[in-house]
Write a protein that holds these residues in place. Structure first.
Motif, mmCIF file in Angstrom:
data_model
loop_
_atom_site.group_PDB
_atom_site.id
_atom_site.type_symbol
_atom_site.label_atom_id
_atom_site.label_comp_id
_atom_site.label_asym_id
_atom_site.label_seq_id
_atom_site.Cartn_x
_atom_site.Cartn_y
_atom_site.Cartn_z
ATOM 1 N N ALA A 123 51.317 30.400 53.087
ATOM 2 C CA ALA A 123 52.415 30.727 53.999
ATOM 3 C C ALA A 123 53.363 31.687 53.299
ATOM 4 C CB ALA A 123 53.164 29.459 54.419
ATOM 5 N N ALA A 124 53.823 32.706 54.026
ATOM 6 C CA ALA A 124 54.686 33.724 53.414
ATOM 7 C C ALA A 124 55.538 34.400 54.477
ATOM 8 C CB ALA A 124 53.840 34.766 52.684
ATOM 9 N N PRO A 125 56.680 34.958 54.082
ATOM 10 C CA PRO A 125 57.550 35.632 55.050
ATOM 11 C C PRO A 125 57.161 37.085 55.325
ATOM 12 C CG PRO A 125 58.589 35.602 52.906
ATOM 13 C CD PRO A 125 57.299 34.836 52.756
ATOM 14 N N TRP A 126 56.345 37.678 54.485
ATOM 15 C CA TRP A 126 56.012 39.098 54.611
ATOM 16 C C TRP A 126 54.987 39.342 55.709
ATOM 17 C CZ3 TRP A 126 54.822 38.062 48.927
ATOM 18 C CH2 TRP A 126 53.653 37.314 48.780
ATOM 19 N N GLY A 127 54.359 40.552 55.732
ATOM 20 C CA GLY A 127 53.438 40.911 56.791
ATOM 21 C C GLY A 127 52.021 40.407 56.568
ATOM 22 N N GLU A 128 51.205 40.519 57.615
ATOM 23 C CA GLU A 128 49.816 40.064 57.558
ATOM 24 C C GLU A 128 49.019 40.828 56.506
ATOM 25 O OE1 GLU A 128 48.326 37.621 58.937
ATOM 26 O OE2 GLU A 128 49.707 36.961 60.515
ATOM 27 N N GLY A 129 49.278 42.128 56.370
ATOM 28 C CA GLY A 129 48.533 42.929 55.392
ATOM 29 C C GLY A 129 48.744 42.438 53.973
ATOM 30 N N SER A 155 61.314 44.124 55.085
ATOM 31 C CA SER A 155 62.509 44.328 54.260
ATOM 32 C C SER A 155 62.723 43.121 53.347
ATOM 33 C CB SER A 155 63.733 44.521 55.153
ATOM 34 O OG SER A 155 64.922 44.448 54.397
ATOM 35 N N ASN A 156 62.723 43.353 52.044
ATOM 36 C CA ASN A 156 62.881 42.238 51.113
ATOM 37 C C ASN A 156 64.270 41.629 51.175
ATOM 38 O OD1 ASN A 156 61.625 40.551 49.175
ATOM 39 N ND2 ASN A 156 62.699 41.608 47.523
ATOM 40 N N ILE A 157 65.286 42.437 51.454
ATOM 41 C CA ILE A 157 66.644 41.883 51.545
ATOM 42 C C ILE A 157 66.731 40.922 52.730
ATOM 43 C CG2 ILE A 157 67.700 43.690 52.984
ATOM 44 C CD1 ILE A 157 69.322 42.128 49.872
ATOM 45 N N GLU A 158 65.971 41.187 53.791
ATOM 46 C CA GLU A 158 65.944 40.280 54.940
ATOM 47 C C GLU A 158 65.269 38.962 54.578
ATOM 48 O OE1 GLU A 158 64.464 41.915 58.582
ATOM 49 O OE2 GLU A 158 65.561 43.799 58.332
ATOM 50 N N VAL A 159 64.237 39.024 53.757
ATOM 51 C CA VAL A 159 63.591 37.789 53.310
ATOM 52 C C VAL A 159 64.598 36.898 52.589
ATOM 53 C CG1 VAL A 159 61.845 36.823 51.754
ATOM 54 C CG2 VAL A 159 61.286 38.808 53.167
ATOM 55 N N GLY A 160 65.445 37.515 51.776
ATOM 56 C CA GLY A 160 66.443 36.752 51.030
ATOM 57 C C GLY A 160 67.466 36.061 51.906
ATOM 58 N N HIS A 161 67.586 36.484 53.168
ATOM 59 C CA HIS A 161 68.522 35.860 54.094
ATOM 60 C C HIS A 161 67.926 34.640 54.797
ATOM 61 C CE1 HIS A 161 70.685 40.005 54.532
ATOM 62 N NE2 HIS A 161 71.114 39.330 53.477
ATOM 63 N N SER A 163 66.475 30.961 55.500
ATOM 64 C CA SER A 163 66.792 29.638 54.985
ATOM 65 C C SER A 163 65.551 28.971 54.420
ATOM 66 C CB SER A 163 67.357 28.754 56.102
ATOM 67 O OG SER A 163 66.332 28.423 57.030
ATOM 68 N N ALA A 164 65.769 27.976 53.566
ATOM 69 C CA ALA A 164 64.640 27.219 53.023
ATOM 70 C C ALA A 164 63.899 26.465 54.120
ATOM 71 C CB ALA A 164 65.139 26.254 51.952
ATOM 72 N N GLN A 165 64.574 26.169 55.219
ATOM 73 C CA GLN A 165 63.919 25.468 56.331
ATOM 74 C C GLN A 165 62.748 26.286 56.881
ATOM 75 O OE1 GLN A 165 64.661 22.316 57.410
ATOM 76 N NE2 GLN A 165 62.837 22.463 58.698
ATOM 77 N N THR A 166 62.853 27.620 56.831
ATOM 78 C CA THR A 166 61.743 28.442 57.321
ATOM 79 C C THR A 166 60.501 28.250 56.463
ATOM 80 O OG1 THR A 166 62.382 30.409 56.020
ATOM 81 C CG2 THR A 166 63.330 30.196 58.231
ATOM 82 N N ALA A 167 60.687 28.011 55.169
ATOM 83 C CA ALA A 167 59.555 27.759 54.281
ATOM 84 C C ALA A 167 58.914 26.414 54.607
ATOM 85 C CB ALA A 167 59.998 27.807 52.822
ATOM 86 N N TYR A 168 59.746 25.410 54.850
ATOM 87 C CA TYR A 168 59.222 24.098 55.236
ATOM 88 C C TYR A 168 58.423 24.208 56.538
ATOM 89 C CZ TYR A 168 58.983 19.269 56.792
ATOM 90 O OH TYR A 168 58.524 18.051 57.237
ATOM 91 N N ASP A 169 59.015 24.852 57.531
ATOM 92 C CA ASP A 169 58.385 24.943 58.850
ATOM 93 C C ASP A 169 57.071 25.714 58.796
ATOM 94 O OD1 ASP A 169 60.530 23.561 59.893
ATOM 95 O OD2 ASP A 169 61.547 25.350 60.665
ATOM 96 N N LEU A 170 57.045 26.839 58.077
ATOM 97 C CA LEU A 170 55.817 27.638 58.022
ATOM 98 C C LEU A 170 54.750 26.931 57.191
ATOM 99 C CD1 LEU A 170 55.033 30.344 59.312
ATOM 100 C CD2 LEU A 170 55.390 31.419 57.087
#
Length: 240
Positions: A123-129, A155-161, A163-170
């Protein structure tokens, strides 16, 4: 304040706003954090290759701080050119700073080996590629990726915004019954505070870019340590 007797060297992308506070929060009280930054604004193929052009110059700055070990804690850049690329980066850092070094990718594979992990979900916040590139690196290294999820953020700065909850959920969304572990990739994604909960709720190890990087670098520093509250890897495991 407890005396700092060990120095942890961190190479991180210039747009990373997560690692310094996460690492400083969880490192043992006798370990100080020292950082150098490599230019990267977007998580895309060109940027994740170009970032290592500055590797030697920034590693030499950490040498000036007399750090005990150095980690390039960036999964996409350390997996970008396939199996073995991470080891080449380690060698470059070690030559530049004269200290033992690791990368996020190297640390991840070592943790998989220690925990006997053969099948994961990613699981990751970046793109499919980028996810596909990281998954290909993992599979070429002998670990099967059963399922993966990506949020599609460039955008990496957007990833930094995020929340940790998004990591749990994904992580929950990516989970698969046959997976030995869940891997949460990307060093600018806040993950550490949800690892314990995700392990309890899924019944399996949960690793992240940052938990693996801290674990592997602490082993290089060779201090007596345990970091409870952030998953089983940091709580009580050492390299064999």
């Amino acid at each position: 304040m407890k005396k700092k007797t060990k120095r942890f060297g961190l190479l991180l992308p210039s747009s990373n706003t997560t690692q310094e506070p996460e690492f400083a929060e969880v490192l043992p009280s006798d370990v100080s954090l020292h950082c150098a930054r490599l230019t990267l604004r977007n998580i895309d193929p060109e940027s994740t290759i170009k970032i290592v052009e500055e590797l030697e110059a920034e590693a030499q700055k950490l040498k000036d701080a007399a750090v005990d070990a150095v980690v390039l804690s960036a999964t996409a850049p350390s997996t970008r050119l396939g199996k073995g690329y991470d080891k080449k980066i380690c060698a470059r850092i070690e030559q530049a700073c004269g200290k033992p070094a690791t990368t996020a990718a190297t640390a991840m594979l070592e943790a998989f080996t220690l925990l006997n992990i053969k099948k994961i979900v990613l699981a990751a916040p970046w793109g499919e590629g980028t996810n596909q590139t990281v998954a290909a690196f993992i599979e070429a290294s002998g670990v099967q990726v059963l399922q993966q999820r990506a949020m599609g953020i460039v955008s990496n700065i957007e990833v930094g915004h995020l929340s940790a909850q998004t990591a749990y959920d994904l992580g929950r969304q990516a989970d698969h019954p046959e997976a030995d572990a869940i891997f949460l990739a990307c060093g600018n994604w806040m993950t550490l505070e949800v690892i314990d909960a995700l392990e309890k709720d899924t019944g399996k190890p949960v690793l992240s870019t940052n938990s693996c990087a801290i674990w592997a670098t602490m082993n290089l520093i060779d201090g007596a340590w345990s970091i409870p509250g952030y998953g089983r890897l940091l709580a009580n495991l050492r390299q064999g």
